[in-house]
Design a protein around this motif. Structure first.
Motif, PDB file in Angstrom:
ATOM      1  N   LEU A 145      -4.360   6.776  -5.417  1.00 53.19           N
ATOM      2  CA  LEU A 145      -5.209   5.595  -5.588  1.00 53.19           C
ATOM      3  C   LEU A 145      -4.473   4.492  -6.341  1.00 53.19           C
ATOM      4  CD1 LEU A 145      -8.761   7.072  -6.315  1.00 53.19           C
ATOM      5  CD2 LEU A 145      -7.941   5.935  -4.240  1.00 53.19           C
ATOM      6  N   CYS A 182      -2.675   2.718  -3.656  1.00 49.26           N
ATOM      7  CA  CYS A 182      -3.642   1.902  -2.904  1.00 49.26           C
ATOM      8  C   CYS A 182      -3.959   0.615  -3.669  1.00 49.26           C
ATOM      9  CB  CYS A 182      -4.924   2.698  -2.661  1.00 49.26           C
ATOM     10  SG  CYS A 182      -4.737   4.119  -1.560  1.00 49.26           S
ATOM     11  N   TRP A 183      -4.082   0.726  -4.977  1.00 53.39           N
ATOM     12  CA  TRP A 183      -4.401  -0.439  -5.792  1.00 53.39           C
ATOM     13  C   TRP A 183      -3.223  -1.421  -5.818  1.00 53.39           C
ATOM     14  CZ3 TRP A 183      -8.136  -3.195  -7.693  1.00 53.39           C
ATOM     15  CH2 TRP A 183      -7.874  -4.095  -8.729  1.00 53.39           C
ATOM     16  N   TYR A 204      -0.841  -1.794  -3.681  1.00 51.47           N
ATOM     17  CA  TYR A 204      -0.565  -2.353  -2.356  1.00 51.47           C
ATOM     18  C   TYR A 204      -1.850  -2.821  -1.665  1.00 51.47           C
ATOM     19  CZ  TYR A 204       4.301  -0.850  -2.514  1.00 51.47           C
ATOM     20  OH  TYR A 204       5.622  -0.712  -2.848  1.00 51.47           O
ATOM     21  N   ARG A 205      -2.877  -3.094  -2.444  1.00 53.02           N
ATOM     22  CA  ARG A 205      -4.192  -3.431  -1.883  1.00 53.02           C
ATOM     23  C   ARG A 205      -4.147  -4.661  -0.978  1.00 53.02           C
ATOM     24  NH1 ARG A 205      -3.810  -4.784  -7.089  1.00 53.02           N
ATOM     25  NH2 ARG A 205      -4.536  -6.816  -7.860  1.00 53.02           N
ATOM     26  N   ILE A 238      -2.482  -3.762   2.276  1.00 43.73           N
ATOM     27  CA  ILE A 238      -3.398  -2.909   3.046  1.00 43.73           C
ATOM     28  C   ILE A 238      -4.484  -3.756   3.699  1.00 43.73           C
ATOM     29  CG2 ILE A 238      -5.120  -1.068   2.893  1.00 43.73           C
ATOM     30  CD1 ILE A 238      -3.460   0.119   0.599  1.00 43.73           C
ATOM     31  N   PHE A 273       2.959   4.505   2.008  1.00 43.17           N
ATOM     32  CA  PHE A 273       1.885   4.327   2.982  1.00 43.17           C
ATOM     33  C   PHE A 273       1.538   5.651   3.666  1.00 43.17           C
ATOM     34  CE2 PHE A 273       2.898  -0.190   2.607  1.00 43.17           C
ATOM     35  CZ  PHE A 273       1.638  -0.754   2.684  1.00 43.17           C
ATOM     36  N   MET A 288      -0.753   8.005   1.634  1.00 38.89           N
ATOM     37  CA  MET A 288      -2.186   7.727   1.549  1.00 38.89           C
ATOM     38  C   MET A 288      -3.015   8.672   2.414  1.00 38.89           C
ATOM     39  SD  MET A 288      -2.097   3.556   1.398  1.00 38.89           S
ATOM     40  CE  MET A 288      -0.877   2.724   0.375  1.00 38.89           C
TER      41      MET A 288
END
Length: 265
Positions: A57, A60-61, A63-64, A67, A191, A194
């Motif tokens: 996560l 994810c944050w 590279y938000r 994304i 990536f 994820m």
């Protein structure tokens, strides 16, 4: 509530976040440090799998925006975004198939200190071999990965099911061998992590939901948050590092850690 257990969960969460995206095997570190601090989670290896969610996560944050841009492009017909999304999915599929078929064998047979130490040492030697080749990258950006490169990286990722191999290490080296720059290989590894890590954690949670209690749920939550924070610090630093340096420092580290695990166990 056991405060000592919470501190141990916090410590292992930090270890997970700091090592998950480095090519040095978070599993090897969790086994070693879990043994040294005598950490025993009632939920078994579910703790180790779920705290990985905190680490993923963090990616994810960080590279938000990328994304969001890729998702927007995918649904609006952007060919480039669609190709990248498909390539990540293609690279993910081998791990799904082999993981579901071999999950019990992996956990019952391969989770041993000898296997972890051997994988660490062999992986370190492979990094030295790859770096010695001084390969010239053909693909500079992660979003330009080809279907052929994605397939190769996807199958190489399956080697990381052997504890001690390192998922990030396998995918980064696989990317470099397929013609990616270190930066592109590292970001594609993020990536690909994820869906891979989210899938693994969800699968393990479903399989082991009956052994989760309020006590070990709290331990997992503490480890989860710690892994998230630690991974935030590591990810960007790793990308900057691999742009200017080789991976040899991680190879040396793997060799030393492998020997330490052999001596400890």
């Amino acid at each position: 509530m056991d405060n000592i257990a919470l501190l141990k969960a916090l410590f292992l969460g930090l270890i997970e976040g700091l090592t998950e995206f480095l090519p040095i095997s978070s599993t090897g570190h969790l086994i070693l440090f879990g043994h040294l601090i005598d950490f025993q989670s009632d939920s078994g290896r579910v703790f180790e799998v779920v705290i990985q969610l905190g680490a993923i996560l963090a990616v994810c944050w960080l590279y938000r925006q990328k994304i969001i841009d890729l998702m927007r492009g995918f649904f609006t017909g952007d060919v480039h975004a669609k190709r990248f999304a498909i390539n990540v999915l293609v690279a993910f599929i081998p791990a799904v198939i082999i993981g579901v078929l071999a999950v019990d064998f992996i956990k019952q047979v391969l989770f041993s200190p000898l296997v972890v130490a051997s994988a660490l040492i062999i992986g370190g030697l492979i990094i030295f071999m790859v770096e010695a080749k001084e390969l010239k990258p053909k693909t500079i950006e992660a979003t330009d990965v080809s279907l052929k490169q994605a397939i190769l990286i996807g199958f190489v990722q399956c080697l990381a099911m052997i504890p001690g191999t390192s998922r990030s290490g396998a995918t980064i080296i696989g990317g470099i061998l397929s013609g990616l720059s270190r930066k592109a290989a590292t970001e594609f590894s993020f990536f690909l992590a994820m869906p891979t890590m989210l899938g693994a954690a969800t699968y393990d949670l479903i399989r082991n939901a009956d052994i989760l209690t309020s006590d070990n749920f709290i331990n997992i939550t503490v480890g989860f948050v710690a892994a998230f924070i630690a991974a935030l610090l590591v990810v960007k630093a790793l990308v900057k590092f691999v742009e200017k340096h080789t991976l040899r420092v991680f190879a040396w580290y793997r060799l030393v850690l492998g020997v330490i695990i052999l001596l400890v166990f």
